[in-house]
Design a protein around this motif. Structure first.
Motif, PDB file in Angstrom:
ATOM      1  N   ILE A   5      73.665  94.989  34.008  1.00 45.77           N
ATOM      2  CA  ILE A   5      74.235  94.150  32.937  1.00 45.77           C
ATOM      3  C   ILE A   5      74.432  94.991  31.677  1.00 45.77           C
ATOM      4  N   VAL A   6      75.599  94.838  31.074  1.00 43.47           N
ATOM      5  CA  VAL A   6      75.885  95.548  29.813  1.00 43.47           C
ATOM      6  C   VAL A   6      76.139  94.518  28.713  1.00 43.47           C
ATOM      7  N   VAL A   7      75.373  94.646  27.631  1.00 40.78           N
ATOM      8  CA  VAL A   7      75.606  93.813  26.443  1.00 40.78           C
ATOM      9  C   VAL A   7      76.203  94.735  25.383  1.00 40.78           C
ATOM     10  N   ALA A   8      77.423  94.433  24.957  1.00 41.25           N
ATOM     11  CA  ALA A   8      78.127  95.271  23.976  1.00 41.25           C
ATOM     12  C   ALA A   8      78.183  94.548  22.636  1.00 41.25           C
ATOM     13  N   ILE A   9      77.795  95.268  21.584  1.00 38.14           N
ATOM     14  CA  ILE A   9      77.792  94.660  20.242  1.00 38.14           C
ATOM     15  C   ILE A   9      78.591  95.548  19.290  1.00 38.14           C
ATOM     16  N   ASP A  10      79.624  94.996  18.690  1.00 34.18           N
ATOM     17  CA  ASP A  10      80.387  95.721  17.670  1.00 34.18           C
ATOM     18  C   ASP A  10      80.261  94.979  16.338  1.00 34.18           C
ATOM     19  N   GLY A  11      80.617  95.664  15.270  1.00 37.41           N
ATOM     20  CA  GLY A  11      80.610  94.980  13.985  1.00 37.41           C
ATOM     21  C   GLY A  11      80.663  95.962  12.839  1.00 37.41           C
ATOM     22  N   TYR A  12      80.721  95.398  11.640  1.00 34.87           N
ATOM     23  CA  TYR A  12      80.823  96.195  10.419  1.00 34.87           C
ATOM     24  C   TYR A  12      79.528  96.955  10.149  1.00 34.87           C
ATOM     25  N   SER A  13      79.590  97.865   9.197  1.00 32.44           N
ATOM     26  CA  SER A  13      78.403  98.645   8.848  1.00 32.44           C
ATOM     27  C   SER A  13      77.319  97.746   8.275  1.00 32.44           C
ATOM     28  N   SER A  14      76.098  98.012   8.678  1.00 33.62           N
ATOM     29  CA  SER A  14      74.923  97.310   8.132  1.00 33.62           C
ATOM     30  C   SER A  14      74.995  95.795   8.223  1.00 33.62           C
ATOM     31  N   CYS A  15      75.470  95.285   9.336  1.00 36.95           N
ATOM     32  CA  CYS A  15      75.401  93.813   9.425  1.00 36.95           C
ATOM     33  C   CYS A  15      74.328  93.383  10.427  1.00 36.95           C
ATOM     34  N   GLY A  16      73.435  94.280  10.752  1.00 37.28           N
ATOM     35  CA  GLY A  16      72.280  93.894  11.566  1.00 37.28           C
ATOM     36  C   GLY A  16      72.460  94.099  13.061  1.00 37.28           C
ATOM     37  N   LYS A  17      73.430  94.900  13.441  1.00 40.73           N
ATOM     38  CA  LYS A  17      73.672  95.123  14.875  1.00 40.73           C
ATOM     39  C   LYS A  17      72.434  95.724  15.555  1.00 40.73           C
ATOM     40  N   SER A  18      71.879  96.738  14.919  1.00 38.13           N
ATOM     41  CA  SER A  18      70.767  97.423  15.599  1.00 38.13           C
ATOM     42  C   SER A  18      69.504  96.553  15.602  1.00 38.13           C
ATOM     43  N   THR A  19      69.329  95.739  14.570  1.00 39.10           N
ATOM     44  CA  THR A  19      68.164  94.836  14.563  1.00 39.10           C
ATOM     45  C   THR A  19      68.259  93.866  15.731  1.00 39.10           C
ATOM     46  N   LEU A  20      69.447  93.300  15.905  1.00 40.35           N
ATOM     47  CA  LEU A  20      69.645  92.370  17.020  1.00 40.35           C
ATOM     48  C   LEU A  20      69.521  93.095  18.362  1.00 40.35           C
ATOM     49  N   ALA A  21      70.156  94.249  18.462  1.00 37.68           N
ATOM     50  CA  ALA A  21      70.155  94.977  19.736  1.00 37.68           C
ATOM     51  C   ALA A  21      68.734  95.367  20.151  1.00 37.68           C
ATOM     52  N   LYS A  22      67.933  95.803  19.184  1.00 39.19           N
ATOM     53  CA  LYS A  22      66.549  96.195  19.495  1.00 39.19           C
ATOM     54  C   LYS A  22      65.735  94.993  19.947  1.00 39.19           C
ATOM     55  N   ALA A  23      65.919  93.863  19.239  1.00 33.61           N
ATOM     56  CA  ALA A  23      65.157  92.657  19.595  1.00 33.61           C
ATOM     57  C   ALA A  23      65.537  92.176  20.995  1.00 33.61           C
ATOM     58  N   LEU A 170      72.158  99.947  -5.612  1.00 33.68           N
ATOM     59  CA  LEU A 170      72.829  98.917  -4.814  1.00 33.68           C
ATOM     60  C   LEU A 170      74.343  99.151  -4.813  1.00 33.68           C
ATOM     61  N   GLU A 171      74.872  99.568  -5.975  1.00 30.43           N
ATOM     62  CA  GLU A 171      76.316  99.813  -6.093  1.00 30.43           C
ATOM     63  C   GLU A 171      76.767 100.937  -5.152  1.00 30.43           C
ATOM     64  N   GLU A 172      75.961 101.992  -5.104  1.00 33.29           N
ATOM     65  CA  GLU A 172      76.322 103.118  -4.229  1.00 33.29           C
ATOM     66  C   GLU A 172      76.386 102.655  -2.774  1.00 33.29           C
ATOM     67  N   ILE A 173      75.442 101.829  -2.395  1.00 29.48           N
ATOM     68  CA  ILE A 173      75.420 101.341  -1.012  1.00 29.48           C
ATOM     69  C   ILE A 173      76.621 100.441  -0.753  1.00 29.48           C
ATOM     70  N   PHE A 174      76.900  99.560  -1.694  1.00 26.18           N
ATOM     71  CA  PHE A 174      78.040  98.644  -1.536  1.00 26.18           C
ATOM     72  C   PHE A 174      79.329  99.449  -1.345  1.00 26.18           C
ATOM     73  N   GLU A 175      79.494 100.465  -2.197  1.00 29.92           N
ATOM     74  CA  GLU A 175      80.692 101.316  -2.116  1.00 29.92           C
ATOM     75  C   GLU A 175      80.769 102.026  -0.771  1.00 29.92           C
ATOM     76  N   ASN A 176      79.633 102.549  -0.323  1.00 26.14           N
ATOM     77  CA  ASN A 176      79.620 103.287   0.938  1.00 26.14           C
ATOM     78  C   ASN A 176      79.972 102.364   2.112  1.00 26.14           C
ATOM     79  N   LEU A 177      79.438 101.148   2.099  1.00 26.09           N
ATOM     80  CA  LEU A 177      79.734 100.213   3.199  1.00 26.09           C
ATOM     81  C   LEU A 177      81.217  99.843   3.201  1.00 26.09           C
ATOM     82  N   ALA A 178      81.745  99.565   1.999  1.00 26.18           N
ATOM     83  CA  ALA A 178      83.158  99.176   1.903  1.00 26.18           C
ATOM     84  C   ALA A 178      84.056 100.328   2.369  1.00 26.18           C
TER      85      ALA A 178
END
Ligand code: DC
Length: 227
Positions: A5-23, A170-178
């Motif tokens: 079984i393969v579960v594939a997860i895509d999405g934007y930067s830092s939206c919790g993909k790895s947190t969900l995938a690990k759980a 926080l601004e630097e992170i916001f800019e980097n994600l965008a």
């Protein structure tokens, strides 16, 4: 033997993909593969060795010289680059700042996709990234496209990096994600886009338990079939 079984997860930067995938991996005893860590490790190699991403020959040689390996401990990502543990360093800003540029290089993607597909051949896996549902595993049984409010994403990332002692605003992170979202969705080679058959998971107002339940419901039918 039943098919893996393969579960594939895509999405934007830092939206919790790895947190969900690990759980999910922990709950289901699947193997978790963080494809972003591979692009980050390649980026780190390019930075350390001054590889010009526009120099096709240099890129080709670098890809031959790069050996990546995952070591799973407690469902956390531990990745080695030519034998050196780089899991912490690849999360730092100097890598985040350039990773989307490096991962847009066609030869880099081709090599990473080949390695990722090999990992998903015979084992039950969960892989997260940007092109997993569309390019790496278009036939995955479960496909999830994750998204969340950009401000919430930046705040979550800020807390995470601050807790690790990184000096950042926080601004630097916001800019980097965008910036990364822009590059990842507009690049020529397999840009981030929702696969037609991927279910959307917007976790802006969900906690970790709720998003895990959402995903588990989608995987369960395949676990029953595999019995
Ligand atoms: O998931 P992450 O933020 O650690 O990924 C880092 C970068 O790697 C991301 O900005 C885009 C790139 N990436 C990619 O192009 N394809 C993937 N499957 C995973 C990551």
């Amino acid at each position: 033997m039943s098919k893996n079984i393969v579960v594939a997860i895509d999405g934007y930067s830092s939206c919790g993909k790895s947190t969900l995938a690990k759980a999910l991996a922990k709950k289901l005893h699947f193997i978790y593969i963080d494809s972003g860590a591979m692009y980050r490790a390649v980026t780190l190699y390019f930075l350390r060795n001054n590889i010009d991403r526009n120099d096709a020959l240099a890129v080709e040689q670098a890809l031959k010289d790069i050996h990546l390996e995952f070591h799973s401990r407690d469902y956390q990502t531990h990745i080695t680059l030519n034998g050196e543990e780089v899991s912490e360093e690849i999360r730092q800003m100097h890598v985040s700042e350039i990773v989307s540029e490096i991962s847009a290089v066609k030869a880099v993607r081709k090599e990473m996709v080949k390695q990722q597909q090999r990992m998903g051949k015979s084992k039950n896996i969960i892989m997260d990234g940007r092109d997993i549902c569309t390019t790496v595993f278009p036939l995955a049984q479960v496909k999830i496209f994750m998204t969340a409010d950009p401000k919430i994403r930046a705040e979550r990332r800020y807390k995470e990096l601050k807790a690790k002692g990184q000096e950042i605003t926080l601004e630097e992170i916001f800019e980097n994600l965008a910036h990364r979202d822009y590059l990842d969705t507009t690049r020529k080679e397999s840009p981030l886009t929702r696969a037609k058959d991927a279910i959307v998971l917007d976790n802006t107002t969900l906690n970790e338990k709720e998003q895990l339940e959402f995903a588990l419901e989608r995987v369960k039918p395949f676990l029953d079939l595999a019995k």
